[in-house]
Design a protein around this motif. Structure first.
Motif, PDB file in Angstrom:
ATOM      1  N   UNK A  82       0.803  -1.219   0.000  1.00 42.58           N
ATOM      2  CA  UNK A  82       0.000   0.000   0.000  1.00 42.58           C
ATOM      3  C   UNK A  82       0.836   1.269   0.000  1.00 42.58           C
ATOM      4  N   UNK A  83       2.118   1.155   0.380  1.00 45.88           N
ATOM      5  CA  UNK A  83       3.003   2.317   0.395  1.00 45.88           C
ATOM      6  C   UNK A  83       4.065   2.256  -0.703  1.00 45.88           C
ATOM      7  N   UNK A  84       3.902   1.327  -1.644  1.00 44.04           N
ATOM      8  CA  UNK A  84       4.909   1.158  -2.692  1.00 44.04           C
ATOM      9  C   UNK A  84       5.152   2.453  -3.455  1.00 44.04           C
ATOM     10  N   UNK A  85       4.104   3.124  -3.884  1.00 44.61           N
ATOM     11  CA  UNK A  85       4.271   4.348  -4.665  1.00 44.61           C
ATOM     12  C   UNK A  85       4.985   5.424  -3.854  1.00 44.61           C
ATOM     13  N   UNK A  86       4.666   5.518  -2.570  1.00 40.70           N
ATOM     14  CA  UNK A  86       5.329   6.497  -1.708  1.00 40.70           C
ATOM     15  C   UNK A  86       6.798   6.143  -1.523  1.00 40.70           C
ATOM     16  N   UNK A  87       7.087   4.855  -1.385  1.00 41.54           N
ATOM     17  CA  UNK A  87       8.483   4.424  -1.266  1.00 41.54           C
ATOM     18  C   UNK A  87       9.289   4.819  -2.500  1.00 41.54           C
ATOM     19  N   UNK A  88       8.705   4.560  -3.670  1.00 37.38           N
ATOM     20  CA  UNK A  88       9.403   4.871  -4.918  1.00 37.38           C
ATOM     21  C   UNK A  88       9.613   6.374  -5.052  1.00 37.38           C
ATOM     22  N   UNK A  89       8.587   7.147  -4.720  1.00 38.01           N
ATOM     23  CA  UNK A  89       8.703   8.602  -4.820  1.00 38.01           C
ATOM     24  C   UNK A  89       9.806   9.122  -3.907  1.00 38.01           C
ATOM     25  N   UNK A  90       9.883   8.601  -2.696  1.00 42.48           N
ATOM     26  CA  UNK A  90      10.926   9.045  -1.764  1.00 42.48           C
ATOM     27  C   UNK A  90      12.311   8.646  -2.264  1.00 42.48           C
ATOM     28  N   UNK A  91      12.457   7.453  -2.785  1.00 48.08           N
ATOM     29  CA  UNK A  91      13.745   7.032  -3.334  1.00 48.08           C
ATOM     30  C   UNK A  91      14.167   7.970  -4.466  1.00 48.08           C
ATOM     31  N   UNK A  92      13.229   8.370  -5.298  1.00 46.48           N
ATOM     32  CA  UNK A  92      13.559   9.251  -6.418  1.00 46.48           C
ATOM     33  C   UNK A  92      13.982  10.635  -5.923  1.00 46.48           C
ATOM     34  N   UNK A  93      13.393  11.110  -4.829  1.00 41.01           N
ATOM     35  CA  UNK A  93      13.829  12.375  -4.245  1.00 41.01           C
ATOM     36  C   UNK A  93      15.283  12.279  -3.783  1.00 41.01           C
ATOM     37  N   UNK A  94      15.611  11.203  -3.097  1.00 44.06           N
ATOM     38  CA  UNK A  94      16.968  11.013  -2.608  1.00 44.06           C
ATOM     39  C   UNK A  94      17.955  10.876  -3.765  1.00 44.06           C
ATOM     40  N   UNK A  95      17.545  10.166  -4.811  1.00 42.63           N
ATOM     41  CA  UNK A  95      18.396  10.005  -5.990  1.00 42.63           C
ATOM     42  C   UNK A  95      18.644  11.350  -6.664  1.00 42.63           C
ATOM     43  N   UNK A  96      17.622  12.170  -6.777  1.00 44.55           N
ATOM     44  CA  UNK A  96      17.787  13.478  -7.409  1.00 44.55           C
ATOM     45  C   UNK A  96      18.810  14.317  -6.644  1.00 44.55           C
ATOM     46  N   UNK A  97      18.788  14.218  -5.324  1.00 39.67           N
ATOM     47  CA  UNK A  97      19.768  14.978  -4.531  1.00 39.67           C
ATOM     48  C   UNK A  97      21.171  14.412  -4.718  1.00 39.67           C
ATOM     49  N   UNK A  98      21.299  13.108  -4.694  1.00 42.50           N
ATOM     50  CA  UNK A  98      22.607  12.514  -4.983  1.00 42.50           C
ATOM     51  C   UNK A  98      23.120  12.991  -6.340  1.00 42.50           C
ATOM     52  N   UNK A  99      22.267  12.946  -7.327  1.00 44.36           N
ATOM     53  CA  UNK A  99      22.695  13.334  -8.667  1.00 44.36           C
ATOM     54  C   UNK A  99      23.201  14.781  -8.711  1.00 44.36           C
TER      55      UNK A  99
END
Length: 385
Positions: free
Chosen positions: A258-275
């Motif tokens: 039920x939180x899969x989409x939220x998990x993915x969105x948060x990972x993408x935020x962290x990835x954008x900052x790393x990038x």
């Protein structure tokens, strides 16, 4: 210690498991089928078969495709050993296809070249297992086109990739493969503790995998050799295994899903900052195919031009001493003693080996807070500069 990955378990997850513990079934109850249906619907597949691990799912997927002695299974050398071991479990022979230097996934160009040679030599694979490394899909359309030409079956090892997309469709929809396997290990996108699932659009494959995960036993009279002795009756019609998922695991999985989409969105935020923050450092950041949307299970950098294993080890040790649990994904499978004894040698897959020499996985998980990510970046800058 800041780990490279970890689960996020909240009170709703705990309550879902407690509810099962207070119910009538701890195994072989109604929750596992609900989890199977929920995952299948989420990824656009017709059937799901839950197992106690992704390794088990890979094994029964191979068996369902009739992989056996005398057959070949091909996979990527940059993966966890299970992607190759599943072929050995079936008595098949295993070979590898070198990786793409940008995505670190199986190279479809290398696959095409290897298939052309194998056709001439009479050793074409029966099953190919592309691995969606770090959460990014392989070029499945290209691999599928090769399967139609050369006649092999495809198992997508999507252990890293639930929630990812390819050509706009969810990884696992089955458009370009026979079976897709997901992992629910604690460091993966969602978790059931240990656990896995195979999804497919073919009813016969789903039926056989369901039977294989439970000792090869059926209670379906249509599959039996004679009429049942009574309502209690079952038959073992082939050699299977105890690869079942528990009700508790499935309850946790439903809650996590039920939180899969939220998990993915948060990972993408962290990835954008790393990038952004790594842009000025002497590292290669993960490259993303415009036809794929990664689930971002891992964030892997490679050290800059001229770096080697000794440089990577220095960075690795320095970060660990600073309390940052970086990791390396993966040691090329063909360099493991088990596979060296089978005749593989260092130098067989040069792109994979070059990648391995400088790769480093940075912490990435939904609960990673900005101050902790900044600490990782600060320590990395200090080591590299």
């Amino acid at each position: 210690m800041i780990p490279y990955g970890r689960q996020e378990v909240i009170e709703d997850d705990i309550q879902a498991v407690v509810d099962v513990l207070r119910s009538d079934f701890l195994t072989q109850g109604p929750v596992v089928p609900r989890f199977e249906q929920a995952v299948a619907e989420k990824v656009g597949a017709a059937h799901g078969v839950a197992t106690n691990s992704a390794t088990s799912a890979l094994h029964i997927a191979c068996l369902a495709l009739d992989l056996g002695p005398g057959d070949w299974l091909w996979t990527s050398p940059i993966t966890f050993v299970a992607s190759a071991n599943c072929g050995l479990y079936c008595g098949a022979r295993v070979d590898f296809v070198d990786i793409d230097p940008r995505t670190y996934n199986m190279s479809h160009e290398a696959l095409a070249d290897k298939l052309a040679v194998a056709e001439r030599e009479g050793r074409l694979p029966k099953v190919v297992v592309p691995v969606h490394f770090a959460g990014q899909s392989c070029d499945m359309a290209a691999i599928h086109a090769l399967s139609e030409r050369y006649g092999f079956r495809i198992i997508e090892d999507a252990s890293h990739a639930i929630g990812g997309r390819y050509h706009g469709e969810p990884v696992g929809c089955g458009r370009y493969s026979d079976i897709t396997v997901f992992s629910f290990h604690p460091v993966k996108i969602i978790t059931t503790g240990e656990g896995g699932m195979a999804v497919t659009n073919e009813p016969a494959l789903a039926e056989r995998m369901t039977r294989l995960r439970s000792h090869g036993i059926t209670r379906d009279p249509a599959q039996m050799t004679h009429e049942p002795d009574g309502p209690w009756y079952y038959q073992q019609i082939e050699l299977g295994f105890n690869y079942r998922m528990t009700e508790m695991q499935a309850a946790l999985g439903i809650s996590q899903l039920g939180r899969l989409d939220a998990f993915i969105a948060r990972r993408r935020e962290l990835v954008a900052r790393y990038n952004r923050e790594l842009d000025s450092l002497p590292v290669t950041r993960p490259w993303q195919d415009p036809d794929a949307e990664s689930a971002w299970h891992l964030y892997v950098i490679c050290l800059g031009e001229g770096a080697g294993p000794n440089d990577r080890e220095e960075v690795f040790r320095s970060l660990w001493e600073a309390g940052i649990g970086v990791n390396v994904h993966y040691i090329p499978v063909h360099t493991q003693p088990q596979y060296q004894a089978m005749g593989f040698r260092e130098g067989d897959y040069p792109v994979a080996e070059k990648y391995y020499a400088t790769a480093l996985s940075l912490p990435l998980y939904p609960a990673l807070e900005e101050p902790d990510q900044e600490y990782v970046l600060s320590e990395l800058r200090g080591v590299l500069q």
